[in-house]
Design a protein around this motif. Sequence first.
Motif, PDB file in Angstrom:
ATOM      1  N   THR A  66      -6.160   3.478  -0.334  1.00 16.21           N
ATOM      2  CA  THR A  66      -4.852   3.984  -0.744  1.00 16.21           C
ATOM      3  C   THR A  66      -4.943   4.695  -2.085  1.00 16.21           C
ATOM      4  O   THR A  66      -4.394   5.796  -2.270  1.00 16.21           O
ATOM      5  N   GLN A  67      -5.625   4.075  -3.021  1.00 18.53           N
ATOM      6  CA  GLN A  67      -5.769   4.645  -4.358  1.00 18.53           C
ATOM      7  C   GLN A  67      -6.476   6.000  -4.303  1.00 18.53           C
ATOM      8  O   GLN A  67      -5.993   6.985  -4.884  1.00 18.53           O
TER       9      GLN A  67
ATOM     10  N   ALA B 234      -0.696  -6.290  -2.278  1.00 20.19           N
ATOM     11  CA  ALA B 234      -1.533  -5.911  -1.137  1.00 20.19           C
ATOM     12  C   ALA B 234      -2.722  -6.840  -0.921  1.00 20.19           C
ATOM     13  O   ALA B 234      -3.347  -6.795   0.143  1.00 20.19           O
TER      14      ALA B 234
ATOM     15  N   ASN C  69       0.811  -1.211   0.000  1.00 20.79           N
ATOM     16  CA  ASN C  69       0.000   0.000   0.000  1.00 20.79           C
ATOM     17  C   ASN C  69       0.847   1.266   0.000  1.00 20.79           C
ATOM     18  O   ASN C  69       0.443   2.285  -0.576  1.00 20.79           O
ATOM     19  N   ALA C  70       2.012   1.223   0.633  1.00 23.37           N
ATOM     20  CA  ALA C  70       2.911   2.386   0.591  1.00 23.37           C
ATOM     21  C   ALA C  70       3.342   2.672  -0.849  1.00 23.37           C
ATOM     22  O   ALA C  70       3.343   3.828  -1.299  1.00 23.37           O
TER      23      ALA C  70
ATOM     24  N   GLY D 147      -4.509   8.701  -2.504  1.00 21.43           N
ATOM     25  CA  GLY D 147      -3.402   9.133  -3.358  1.00 21.43           C
ATOM     26  C   GLY D 147      -3.860  10.069  -4.460  1.00 21.43           C
ATOM     27  O   GLY D 147      -3.229  11.107  -4.729  1.00 21.43           O
TER      28      GLY D 147
ATOM     29  N   LEU E 245       0.326   4.094  -2.748  1.00 24.93           N
ATOM     30  CA  LEU E 245       0.051   5.488  -2.409  1.00 24.93           C
ATOM     31  C   LEU E 245       0.971   6.426  -3.178  1.00 24.93           C
ATOM     32  O   LEU E 245       0.529   7.420  -3.766  1.00 24.93           O
TER      33      LEU E 245
ATOM     34  N   LEU F 222      -8.612  -1.532   1.870  1.00 26.73           N
ATOM     35  CA  LEU F 222      -7.368  -0.806   2.148  1.00 26.73           C
ATOM     36  C   LEU F 222      -6.708  -0.331   0.854  1.00 26.73           C
ATOM     37  O   LEU F 222      -6.233   0.807   0.757  1.00 26.73           O
ATOM     38  N   ALA F 223      -6.661  -1.226  -0.148  1.00 25.60           N
ATOM     39  CA  ALA F 223      -6.028  -0.869  -1.422  1.00 25.60           C
ATOM     40  C   ALA F 223      -6.792   0.252  -2.116  1.00 25.60           C
ATOM     41  O   ALA F 223      -6.190   1.183  -2.677  1.00 25.60           O
TER      42      ALA F 223
END
Length: 469
Positions: free
Chosen positions: A417-418, A398, A286-287, A421, A290, A413-414
């Motif tokens: 993140t998207q 992820a 995920n980092a 971002g 992002l 979570l993914a």
Amino acid sequence: MTTVGTGAPGAARQLAPPSRMDGRTRLVLVVLLVAQFMLAVDFSILNVALPVIGEGLGFSLGGLQWIATAFALAAAGFTLLFGRIADLVGRRRIFLGGMALLGIASLAGGLAVSPGMLMVARVAQGLATAAVTPAGLSLLTTSFPEGPLRDKALGLNGALMSAGFTTGAILGGVLTDLLSWRWAFFINVPVALAVVVAAPALLKESRPRERPRLDVPGALAVTGGLLALVYGMTAAGDHGWSGPRTLVPLAVGAVLLTGFYFLEKRSAAPLVPIRVLRRRTVVWGNAAGLIAFVTETSLVFLMTLYLQQVLGFSPLAAGLSFGVLGAGTVLGGVLAPRVIGRYGSRAALVAGGLLQAVATASLFALGDDRGWLALLLAGTFAGGVGNMLVIVGFMVTATSGLPDAEQGTATGLATMTQQVGITLGTPVMSAVVVSSSGALLDGIGLAVLVNAGLVVAGALLSGLFLRRT
């Protein structure tokens, strides 16, 4: 992966996951990809049309930004919550409900006669996006087993989502110039209707056998924290990083998200199990994702500034110029599953990040005449290929190694993140441009270098902290 007996006591063999799709799974993939592509288009389709909408409905100059911000706040803030709800009540049910809401909200937005009506429609579109995106991704990952088929499906999904963001910029300009800004809303209605009609016959319901309780304190903390964080980052683009309108919501967001972690440690039925948050693939995947979304979407913003403010392109011509970037993302989406299948997802994250960083850094050389357009097109094409390698690598990383019962959480979570971002990239890079004391081209050049540096950092983190797969 399925384990079956071989006939001898205690003996077992591993059946390799299938590598080809049948007709039904292709239709399943088409329905899910069409929905995800449409959601990606919605993130950018109104950008070019904002001044025209403001004139038509009477928005103030300062109020225009809220047309985009209202959508982004709802989409990013509620994604994780809806991802968990999809795990509990059924992913297909949430997917269909979200698509129906998106169609209704889009119709209302196209028919809006006042700023208030349009804002309600945009919030509803954001909530629909928060529901459909994680549910759709969960249906995709549970419809295709880990292996070549899932990698291919995620590659196509990533390519179409990135291409959708670019297509939205182009389509918004075309529809606004040739028809009306209202068609940027209306275009969603027939697509949403087609998905709602086709999906029930193709998609199987997916939910755990035992339905755990919903973690209400955790849901409130993470939703409030994300809303505050996104609002603060958006405010930074307009008011700078040192004002109270930026610092207060950022501080509130940090406190709530920190509190969310400790609430999840104590909860009997956590929204996101701590074991998931501690997985190396989840954290570093995920980092990387992002950084990929922050940098590529903000690069579109920077190049839009360059094309319109420095080279004097019209909004429509600037939008069409990003068709080359869209082609690069499609090529990257096709290549990514092959790279992952041969070398692993970490290799895709590192190689894609380095390619994107080099391509982005080359744009620092752009000058103030139209002869530099060739460099922009080549740089954005190559950067699009690299960025899509990272995005597909992030999605695979992820969501891998988790049971189907937790795929809604992982994809939530993914997706969070998207969307965070996408939302954060523009205000961050806008603040960098404004901080430059030179001409606009100097500020764009500085932001390009910061952008490339972030991509390099993402590639290094992936190489250092993810195991070779």
